[in-house]
Motif scaffolding. Sequence first.
Motif, mmCIF file in Angstrom:
data_model
loop_
_atom_site.group_PDB
_atom_site.id
_atom_site.type_symbol
_atom_site.label_atom_id
_atom_site.label_comp_id
_atom_site.label_asym_id
_atom_site.label_seq_id
_atom_site.Cartn_x
_atom_site.Cartn_y
_atom_site.Cartn_z
ATOM 1 N N ALA A 46 1.008 -0.799 -0.011
ATOM 2 C CA ALA A 46 -0.123 0.083 -0.464
ATOM 3 C C ALA A 46 1.018 1.416 0.311
ATOM 4 N N LEU A 47 1.914 1.345 0.741
ATOM 5 C CA LEU A 47 3.117 2.181 1.088
ATOM 6 C C LEU A 47 3.762 2.334 0.152
ATOM 7 N N VAL A 48 4.081 1.379 -0.658
ATOM 8 C CA VAL A 48 4.694 1.834 -1.864
ATOM 9 C C VAL A 48 3.850 2.563 -3.713
ATOM 10 N N ALA A 49 2.513 1.577 -3.347
ATOM 11 C CA ALA A 49 1.851 2.283 -4.283
ATOM 12 C C ALA A 49 1.628 3.736 -4.711
ATOM 13 N N CYS A 50 0.954 4.419 -3.004
ATOM 14 C CA CYS A 50 0.890 5.592 -2.938
ATOM 15 C C CYS A 50 1.667 6.154 -3.262
ATOM 16 N N TRP A 51 3.449 5.951 -2.779
ATOM 17 C CA TRP A 51 4.716 6.791 -2.845
ATOM 18 C C TRP A 51 4.234 7.105 -4.222
ATOM 19 N N LEU A 52 4.574 5.983 -5.238
ATOM 20 C CA LEU A 52 4.355 5.702 -6.916
ATOM 21 C C LEU A 52 3.369 6.840 -7.360
ATOM 22 N N TRP A 53 2.163 6.362 -7.158
ATOM 23 C CA TRP A 53 1.409 8.070 -7.275
ATOM 24 C C TRP A 53 1.185 8.709 -6.773
ATOM 25 N N LEU A 54 1.933 8.741 -5.959
ATOM 26 C CA LEU A 54 1.486 10.865 -5.733
ATOM 27 C C LEU A 54 3.321 10.964 -6.617
ATOM 28 N N TRP A 55 4.046 10.279 -6.940
ATOM 29 C CA TRP A 55 5.404 11.150 -7.934
ATOM 30 C C TRP A 55 4.773 11.255 -8.766
ATOM 31 N N GLN A 56 3.592 11.025 -9.330
ATOM 32 C CA GLN A 56 2.998 11.335 -10.725
ATOM 33 C C GLN A 56 2.545 12.264 -11.103
ATOM 34 N N THR A 57 1.847 12.724 -9.377
ATOM 35 C CA THR A 57 0.940 13.695 -9.678
ATOM 36 C C THR A 57 1.303 14.984 -9.811
ATOM 37 N N ASP A 58 2.548 15.430 -9.085
ATOM 38 C CA ASP A 58 3.003 17.044 -9.337
ATOM 39 C C ASP A 58 4.052 17.145 -10.748
ATOM 40 N N ARG A 59 3.325 17.521 -11.386
ATOM 41 C CA ARG A 59 4.278 16.891 -13.007
ATOM 42 C C ARG A 59 4.971 18.641 -13.179
ATOM 43 N N GLY A 60 4.126 19.370 -12.899
ATOM 44 C CA GLY A 60 5.152 21.162 -12.615
ATOM 45 C C GLY A 60 4.158 21.456 -14.380
ATOM 46 N N PRO A 61 4.449 23.018 -14.678
ATOM 47 C CA PRO A 61 4.075 23.276 -16.154
ATOM 48 C C PRO A 61 4.519 22.695 -16.869
ATOM 49 N N VAL A 62 4.063 21.724 -17.544
ATOM 50 C CA VAL A 62 4.351 21.164 -18.842
ATOM 51 C C VAL A 62 4.162 21.754 -19.924
ATOM 52 N N HIS A 63 3.797 22.413 -19.801
ATOM 53 C CA HIS A 63 2.488 22.923 -21.392
ATOM 54 C C HIS A 63 2.489 24.697 -20.341
ATOM 55 N N ALA A 64 2.827 25.504 -22.431
ATOM 56 C CA ALA A 64 2.663 27.028 -21.901
ATOM 57 C C ALA A 64 1.040 27.116 -21.663
ATOM 58 N N PRO A 65 0.802 27.758 -21.195
ATOM 59 C CA PRO A 65 -0.490 28.549 -21.132
ATOM 60 C C PRO A 65 -1.564 28.640 -21.935
ATOM 61 N N VAL A 66 -2.904 27.831 -22.427
ATOM 62 C CA VAL A 66 -3.830 27.378 -23.200
ATOM 63 C C VAL A 66 -4.894 28.625 -23.000
ATOM 64 N N ASP A 67 -5.281 28.569 -24.588
ATOM 65 C CA ASP A 67 -6.284 29.307 -24.754
ATOM 66 C C ASP A 67 -7.285 27.930 -25.202
#
Lengths: 849, 119, 358, 120
Positions: A628-649
């Motif tokens: 459970a702990l490892v799965a949660c860790w990995l799952w959260l790891w993927q969430t904070d993706r940062g500004p992957v794209h320029a602002p969108v119209d």
Amino acid sequence: MQRETQSLSRLRKAAPNSLPRPDGELEALERAWAPPKGWRRLSAVNNTQVGLWYIGAALLFMLLAGLLALMMRTQLALPQNDLIGPTLYNQLFTMHGTVMMFLFAVPVVEAMAVYILPAMLGARDLPFPRLSAYALWAYLIGGLMFFGTLFFDAAPSGGWFMYPPLTSYEYSRGIGADFWLLGIGFIEISAIAGAIELIVGTLRTRAPGMSLGKMPIYAWTMLVVGAMIVFGFPPVIAATLLLEIERAFQWPFFIAARGGDPLLWQHLFWLFGHPEVYIIFLPAAGMISTMVPALARTGLVGYRWVVAALIGVGILSLGLWAHHMFATGIPQLSLNFFSAASMAVAIPTGMQIFAWIATLWRGNVQRSTPTWFLLAFFASFVFGGLTGVMLAVVPYDWQVHDTYFVVAHLHYVLIGGMVFPLFAALYYWAPLVYGRKLSERIGTWACALMFSGFTVAFLPMHLTGLLGMPRRVHTYQAGLGWDALNLVSTLGAFTLASGIALVFVDLALSSRRTRPERPNVWHAGSLEWLPQGAYGVRSIPRVEGQYPLWDNPALAPEVQSGQHYLPGTATGARETIVTSPIDASPQYLLLVAGPSWLPLLAGAGTAAFFLFLTVKLMLPAALGGVIALVACWLWLWQTDRGPVHAPVDIGGGITLPVYASGSVGHSWWAMVVLLLVSGTILSALVFAFYYYWTIAPGPWPPAPDTLPAWPWPAAAALLCAGSARLLRRARQALDRHAHRGLRAHLGIAALTSLSAWMIAIHGQWQAGSLATAHAFDASVYALLSYQGLFVAVVLIMAAYLLARSLAGVLDGIRRVSFEVCRLFWLYTLWQGVFVLAVIYGSAALAGAT
Amino acid sequence: MRAAMTGAIVAAVVGCGQDAHRGAVLAADARAGQAALYAYDCGVCHRIPGVAGAHGAVGPSLEAFGKRIYVAGRLPNTQAMLVRWIIDPPAIDPLTSMPAIGVDEAHARDMAAYLLSLR
Amino acid sequence: MHVARSLIAAALAAGLTATAGAAEQSVHAPASAAAQSIHELGIAMYIGAGVITLLVVAAALVAIARTGRPVRAGWFVLGGGIVLPCAVLTLLLTAAIMVGDALSRTALAPVARIEVIGHQWWWEVRYLPPPAAGTELGRLLARLCGAGVAERARAARDDGGAVRAIVLANELRLPVGYPVEVELTTRDVIHSFWVPALGGKIDMIPGRVNRLVLHAERAGTFRGQCAEYCGGPHGLMGLVVVAHEEADYRAWLANQAEPARKPAGDLRVQGQAAFLRAGCDECHTIRGTSAGGARGPDLTHVGSRRTLAAGTLDNHVGTLAGWIADPQNVKPGNRMPPGKGLQGSELRALAAYLASLE
Amino acid sequence: MSVSIGSRLLLLTGGLLIWAGLFLFSYILAALACARGFADSAWLGVGVVPLGLVLAAVAAMAGLLRLIRHARRLGARVQHARRLDDTAGVSADVARMVCLLAAIAIAWHVLPVLISGTHC
């Protein structure tokens, strides 16, 4: 406010996007939201898929618990029947109540919200789809195992409110009670996950322009319900923790001989238990407020009154808990307060009922299966509500409390107030799933059978109770006037069951003849009836009134052709628009998580951890916990993706960033909700701590010399404050992109937080305080242990942040993880100081007087 | 007094021919017997179909009692014998655990009628 | 159908009063002022609830049957949802407070004190040694019980403590016309003391003493039952309350204060021997014999009780025998072990002995 | 923004939060009065506990009045500004209705004290 108004003025123009739409836009959207196929479907997290599974799981538990009810009714059909002995019978009613309340009623209303709410708000998905998936799996796996205990004679038998000392280790020696506490644990997890989704979802993912004043009543309802979960569930979380600790380690929270009090459990349980009834009823009321206008083809009469009524029920329901305790001998003076509050809560409920009747009165009502179920609702719920008022009359309650009158009352409000509206809702919203209405003929028959069966089963029960039959008896003597009434009730129960079976037959038959489109069969005005794909709506509509589909008849084609906001996917990933909480002006683009096995793994791991712990298989339990702990860790790891794209119209001249940190971000809001829950659990524990004070006959604390000298708590509090300061330094380092400084400060702050807790607990220990000795010591250790749990999470968070920093995915811009963890961390530190102040401050105060 | 009465009944019954007492000779109401079996709590020790709460296991089950050949393993299973047994079992079998519970004759007759109707 | 249902609700009020007389455990067969006032409150509420349900359902039906017509939100929501319930509920709340107040104030000046202790799954009833002769309560009690009984009870307290006091099980006897204070406690889990004919219930909670004043206004037998789920055979935890006229009560109490009768006749002497041989005395007390166990009910006057196994069986020699032989069948889960190892005739003798302890 | 939604939710729930405060105060006062045995103590012939409860209820009612006035001003300002969006107007209305509910609840809350006093 100022900014919101400006962006709104930009909304008052023609459809925000023009035609034709570029080639491949729709295909890209479809690709991004394509549901996984085959056995991979289990990794789906999208709300339309998870919502359906969730509803299905909840209905399955309803059937299972219903079968238990039929077994009980069979046993009670004749006096002095020996078909089912007391051992099994006690398990049956405990499981029936527990499964119906915790594994059916609460989950099903959340499940309906998971399925309907995003569509109704114009969102493409919930803000945290994986959280919903996790909640579903933990609940489904845990719930099935919990139910399975019946087959191993290991089911709990303490009744669904599990009063100690009957459920404590002395009088319930098996593991049944532990399984109950465990089963409740799962529903606590999924309820809180639900509250986070509901609150953040309704406040932040509404379609542009859907201001608070135009929000559908159903969304208002689920917002109130979310808040009620935040303040209503914590007492029972605290209570179950305390009872499990008492059972496992003999800390005497509820044992009178060692300073505890069995009534504390009742206070905590009903502090939750009464709001719980409204957590079940309000969502049903919200569905009714949605169905009634659609069926009557006119807007809801008294929108504002209904919103006020929802808020009224939500808050007043927190002041009713002791009306389940009128017979415990608490002072008359206090009883009257609860009696008055119980009557006051009838008023907002009455307001809603009259708003619905006024709407039906004004409109031209479509006569269809949902209408019949709503009629059944009116007849049964009003009567059930009125018997509820009777129970609020203190002297009357002294007679009928814990009799079949109460059994009748609670089934009138729960079946009448929640099951009938739920079945109306199944028939009403079925076209969203099947593309067509369910069978009118079967539906009408089912409704007739259900209502007549319900009436025949439960109306006589009022009389049975008045003739003196207590609840929870496995049999009864002949000749007390109860024989015929019980037989009639049994016949009614089977009739009711046949009606429910008919609905399932209808659902099964219809599922073979589904159509892909979602026609607006009721000509309703709310957004869920827009044409939708796996991605939700093609473009997110601009909302201008309470009934967008009525306000703008061309809205459906406009939305489907992509003329509204965000007609495709800007980043190629799953997205939805985050709007401001009051006026719903667009703020940023939320990148919604896609399919993943991690929630399923984490859910299964959580279930395994608790289950194996209960049966004391430590190695498998540890394995489950690690998974459970490892799965949660990995799952959260993927969430904070940062500004992957320029602002969108997204159209209409609105350009949105794809990343937001700080208090605008949805994760920050989720953490705030979680901390509200944590703080309320803490208050429940503090309530317990002071409760022992009020009941203590002698000096308090009972043995003052078992408290440590002041330097211990003082040192611990100072370390907490120091840790908070280090955390501030860490943030400054992050602002400056000083990675090494960040890591150093984080590491030292973690160590200080830990040592603060260790000093506090060591001080208590070396003073000679034993948790098993007295309820006072037990409650001190409970508060310190609760703090310890938070410190443990903080350590994991610190490790997580260090790992992110080392991996280069944490910096001055990509910082949501840091901010969210920091919020939790700061809370933990201040909670530590508060806990120390409560324990040693009030002890010093009491010693001084 | 009771013993004398029982004796008289036994004498009367024994005086009748074997065939005569096979059928129901004494005026009795099986339904009243069913009620009496409940009222005297016979079910504490016996399993008796049709009597609420009668699932005792101290004495023998009385299911299909009408098919029994003997009462208490020693008296021929006739209504008269059964009445005698119900009224005072220790008089017939001093080692029995079944006490004389003071059933009057009319009730005993009704009880016997009901028990014999169980087939 | 809803109309029929509401009619039933209205008929219920009338029906209850008519039929309740037969039922021993009915809320609506009051035998005390407390139960009477709750009974009247109940009837008023049934009628009110029936009428309101009928009106709301009728309004919903009419609304569905007719085509649309304009409504004023204020009339419906403010009038129906606020003004109407406010008026009705203010009245009801006032009545509720006044009745509740009156009931809790009857706790004044009780003439006798009885302690009822809940056990899984039976009731221990102790007649508390009366207060010193000089006090007002003592005088009242002396008048009520006869000086002799009071003296003996006090003597019982002085020698050997409370164990030797008048102790009954599953049966409570009261004098008609006198308020009696009952002190309610529990030896194990939570139970709830409830005799509907005499008023409401109150829980028996570990670590607390709850009090209830019982004031029977007519002679009769009333049934009560544990109302709070207490595990196992909770459904078989009944209680018999007998209200006697003053003279009868006095005679009864005098008899109860005596030690157990000596067995008369061979069978009963055999029975007493069997009682000791089978180890019944480990759990049961028979005052006047060597049996002094405290785990189970006091059997000094067991033969005078109306029921066995806490209201489960009528008490006679047959049920005594059956209960002793196989208590787990009668009341599964209870604490009494089966009477194995007794000869058939011994069982009969034992039952006869106990039945003779009147 | 978060400040703004916070204060808006506070406005909407304010009336009943006042009720909740009164309820909590009374519950604690009653529990202490009965557990510590000062339920019947009087000061200059007036019961301490009933006095405390009634004063608290009066204060709560005064709080409601202030809140209602505040909400009415907010509603009027919105109407005056002729803003197309009605969020503030809805909020002001709802806030006042919630105050009405709270007023009823508070009135009923003190009713028992007025009728039967504060004995335990």
